[in-house]
Design a protein around this motif. Sequence first.
Motif, PDB file in Angstrom:
ATOM      1  N   THR A   1       0.940  -1.279   0.089  1.00  0.00           N
ATOM      2  CA  THR A   1       0.291   0.237   0.032  1.00  0.00           C
ATOM      3  C   THR A   1       0.746   1.179   0.262  1.00  0.00           C
ATOM      4  OG1 THR A   1      -1.519   0.738   0.979  1.00  0.00           O
ATOM      5  CG2 THR A   1      -0.614   0.418   2.275  1.00  0.00           C
ATOM      6  N   VAL A   2       0.494   2.801  -0.565  1.00  0.00           N
ATOM      7  CA  VAL A   2       1.344   3.825  -0.504  1.00  0.00           C
ATOM      8  C   VAL A   2       1.436   4.047   0.808  1.00  0.00           C
ATOM      9  CG1 VAL A   2       0.891   5.980  -1.229  1.00  0.00           C
ATOM     10  CG2 VAL A   2       0.243   4.159  -2.821  1.00  0.00           C
ATOM     11  N   THR A   3       2.811   4.706   1.494  1.00  0.00           N
ATOM     12  CA  THR A   3       2.654   5.337   2.453  1.00  0.00           C
ATOM     13  C   THR A   3       2.841   6.498   2.616  1.00  0.00           C
ATOM     14  OG1 THR A   3       4.283   3.361   3.080  1.00  0.00           O
ATOM     15  CG2 THR A   3       3.866   5.474   4.817  1.00  0.00           C
ATOM     16  N   LEU A   4       1.461   7.235   3.949  1.00  0.00           N
ATOM     17  CA  LEU A   4       1.280   8.685   3.624  1.00  0.00           C
ATOM     18  C   LEU A   4       1.518   8.855   4.657  1.00  0.00           C
ATOM     19  CD1 LEU A   4      -1.732   8.748   1.147  1.00  0.00           C
ATOM     20  CD2 LEU A   4       0.472   9.587   0.346  1.00  0.00           C
ATOM     21  N   GLU A   5       3.049   8.600   5.813  1.00  0.00           N
ATOM     22  CA  GLU A   5       3.096   9.224   6.918  1.00  0.00           C
ATOM     23  C   GLU A   5       2.404  10.602   7.186  1.00  0.00           C
ATOM     24  OE1 GLU A   5       3.757   6.804   8.659  1.00  0.00           O
ATOM     25  OE2 GLU A   5       4.600   5.596   7.486  1.00  0.00           O
ATOM     26  N   ASP A   6       2.358  11.656   6.602  1.00  0.00           N
ATOM     27  CA  ASP A   6       1.633  13.078   7.016  1.00  0.00           C
ATOM     28  C   ASP A   6       0.577  12.925   6.742  1.00  0.00           C
ATOM     29  OD1 ASP A   6       4.014  13.635   8.135  1.00  0.00           O
ATOM     30  OD2 ASP A   6       5.036  14.323   5.355  1.00  0.00           O
ATOM     31  N   ALA A   7      -0.732  12.217   6.058  1.00  0.00           N
ATOM     32  CA  ALA A   7      -1.437  12.700   5.924  1.00  0.00           C
ATOM     33  C   ALA A   7      -2.526  11.525   7.243  1.00  0.00           C
ATOM     34  CB  ALA A   7      -2.488  11.602   4.805  1.00  0.00           C
ATOM     35  N   PRO A   8      -3.686  12.622   6.843  1.00  0.00           N
ATOM     36  CA  PRO A   8      -4.639  12.009   7.895  1.00  0.00           C
ATOM     37  C   PRO A   8      -5.113  10.914   8.429  1.00  0.00           C
ATOM     38  CG  PRO A   8      -5.869  14.361   6.979  1.00  0.00           C
ATOM     39  CD  PRO A   8      -4.455  13.483   6.055  1.00  0.00           C
ATOM     40  N   TRP A   9      -5.301   9.992   9.951  1.00  0.00           N
ATOM     41  CA  TRP A   9      -4.875   8.773   9.384  1.00  0.00           C
ATOM     42  C   TRP A   9      -6.951   8.529   8.571  1.00  0.00           C
ATOM     43  CZ3 TRP A   9     -10.262   6.921  11.229  1.00  0.00           C
ATOM     44  CH2 TRP A   9     -10.674   7.919  12.547  1.00  0.00           C
ATOM     45  N   GLN A  10      -7.059   9.194   8.941  1.00  0.00           N
ATOM     46  CA  GLN A  10      -8.920   9.348   8.134  1.00  0.00           C
ATOM     47  C   GLN A  10      -8.302   8.939   6.138  1.00  0.00           C
ATOM     48  OE1 GLN A  10      -8.649  11.304   9.870  1.00  0.00           O
ATOM     49  NE2 GLN A  10     -10.453  12.103  10.656  1.00  0.00           N
ATOM     50  N   GLU A  11      -8.041   9.208   5.705  1.00  0.00           N
ATOM     51  CA  GLU A  11      -6.782   9.117   4.357  1.00  0.00           C
ATOM     52  C   GLU A  11      -6.341   7.762   4.233  1.00  0.00           C
ATOM     53  OE1 GLU A  11      -4.755  11.030   0.828  1.00  0.00           O
ATOM     54  OE2 GLU A  11      -5.786  12.512   2.977  1.00  0.00           O
ATOM     55  N   ARG A  12      -5.168   7.745   5.171  1.00  0.00           N
ATOM     56  CA  ARG A  12      -4.473   7.168   5.854  1.00  0.00           C
ATOM     57  C   ARG A  12      -5.396   4.944   5.438  1.00  0.00           C
ATOM     58  NH1 ARG A  12      -0.280   7.738   9.737  1.00  0.00           N
ATOM     59  NH2 ARG A  12       0.278   5.512   9.388  1.00  0.00           N
ATOM     60  N   ILE A  13      -6.257   5.099   6.397  1.00  0.00           N
ATOM     61  CA  ILE A  13      -6.875   3.941   6.307  1.00  0.00           C
ATOM     62  C   ILE A  13      -7.613   3.642   5.160  1.00  0.00           C
ATOM     63  CG2 ILE A  13      -9.059   4.709   7.735  1.00  0.00           C
ATOM     64  CD1 ILE A  13      -8.547   2.566  10.007  1.00  0.00           C
ATOM     65  N   ARG A  14      -8.372   4.907   4.627  1.00  0.00           N
ATOM     66  CA  ARG A  14      -9.039   4.254   3.744  1.00  0.00           C
ATOM     67  C   ARG A  14      -8.457   3.713   2.447  1.00  0.00           C
ATOM     68  NH1 ARG A  14     -13.747   6.721   3.032  1.00  0.00           N
ATOM     69  NH2 ARG A  14     -13.158   8.661   4.486  1.00  0.00           N
ATOM     70  N   LEU A  15      -7.234   4.560   1.867  1.00  0.00           N
ATOM     71  CA  LEU A  15      -6.338   4.009   1.435  1.00  0.00           C
ATOM     72  C   LEU A  15      -6.527   2.525   1.687  1.00  0.00           C
ATOM     73  CD1 LEU A  15      -4.588   4.069  -1.449  1.00  0.00           C
ATOM     74  CD2 LEU A  15      -2.764   5.457   0.334  1.00  0.00           C
ATOM     75  N   LEU A  16      -5.510   2.146   2.813  1.00  0.00           N
ATOM     76  CA  LEU A  16      -4.751   0.947   2.871  1.00  0.00           C
ATOM     77  C   LEU A  16      -6.562  -0.497   2.795  1.00  0.00           C
ATOM     78  CD1 LEU A  16      -3.202  -0.663   4.336  1.00  0.00           C
ATOM     79  CD2 LEU A  16      -4.057  -0.529   6.759  1.00  0.00           C
ATOM     80  N   ALA A  17      -7.550   0.113   3.033  1.00  0.00           N
ATOM     81  CA  ALA A  17      -8.603  -0.529   2.555  1.00  0.00           C
ATOM     82  C   ALA A  17      -8.565  -1.214   1.628  1.00  0.00           C
ATOM     83  CB  ALA A  17     -10.196   0.021   3.592  1.00  0.00           C
TER      84      ALA A  17
END
Length: 221
Positions: free
Chosen positions: A64-80
């Motif tokens: 998955t793309v790592t977005l360390e600086d993105a809000p957790w909401q965006e990160r969890i959506r991308l992960l799923a």
Amino acid sequence: MPLTEAGIYAAALRLIDEDGVEALTMRKLATVLDANPMSLYHHVPNKEAVLRGVTRMVGAQFRTVTLEDAPWQERIRLLATDFRTLAHRHPELMAYSFSHQPDFIQHDDPFWTALTGIVAAAGAPPSEVPEIAALIVAVVIGVLAAELNGSLHQWANLKPPGPETDGRHEPSDAAPGSRGAGAGTAGPDPDRMFRLVMDTLITGLESRLTAGRDGQDAGRR
């Protein structure tokens, strides 16, 4: 070319992708590998072990793309979403794993590692991170399983009982669980439905975390 576990799993995955888990046999696998069927048992004890090995191999390949600086909401959506992409890449294997292998996600799998990291970054208490992550996995996998076997499409086309339907609904073109169920039948967009699932999960987690922080603040006063 000598037999290896990795080679056996790769060949098994190709067979599963083409014909489904039910069509996989040790004899057919040996034929694909141009090997004596008995020689496979020097590397794997049975078909179930092959399926577990294939599932582990696919799970370890999750990216998955790592977005360390993105809000957790965006990160969890991308992960799923990336996990859903993996499920659709190997639908036969993943549908089987969802229903027959409750331990197919391990603590060191890339998906679980990323998910627990995001939940922790969202501000969940450390003691609750595994529980929250497990519930997220359960919901996402449940939706994906229903999506892969056609049930989600079937259910989404059911009309609520009322004066117009009198409890009746139009029959679907395919039975639940059949391969390609719902194909060719009008219905909600599965991508939109998955986004709705994630919106609901994220909103619920935001509410839970906010309530927890408010409770802690109240306790300090």
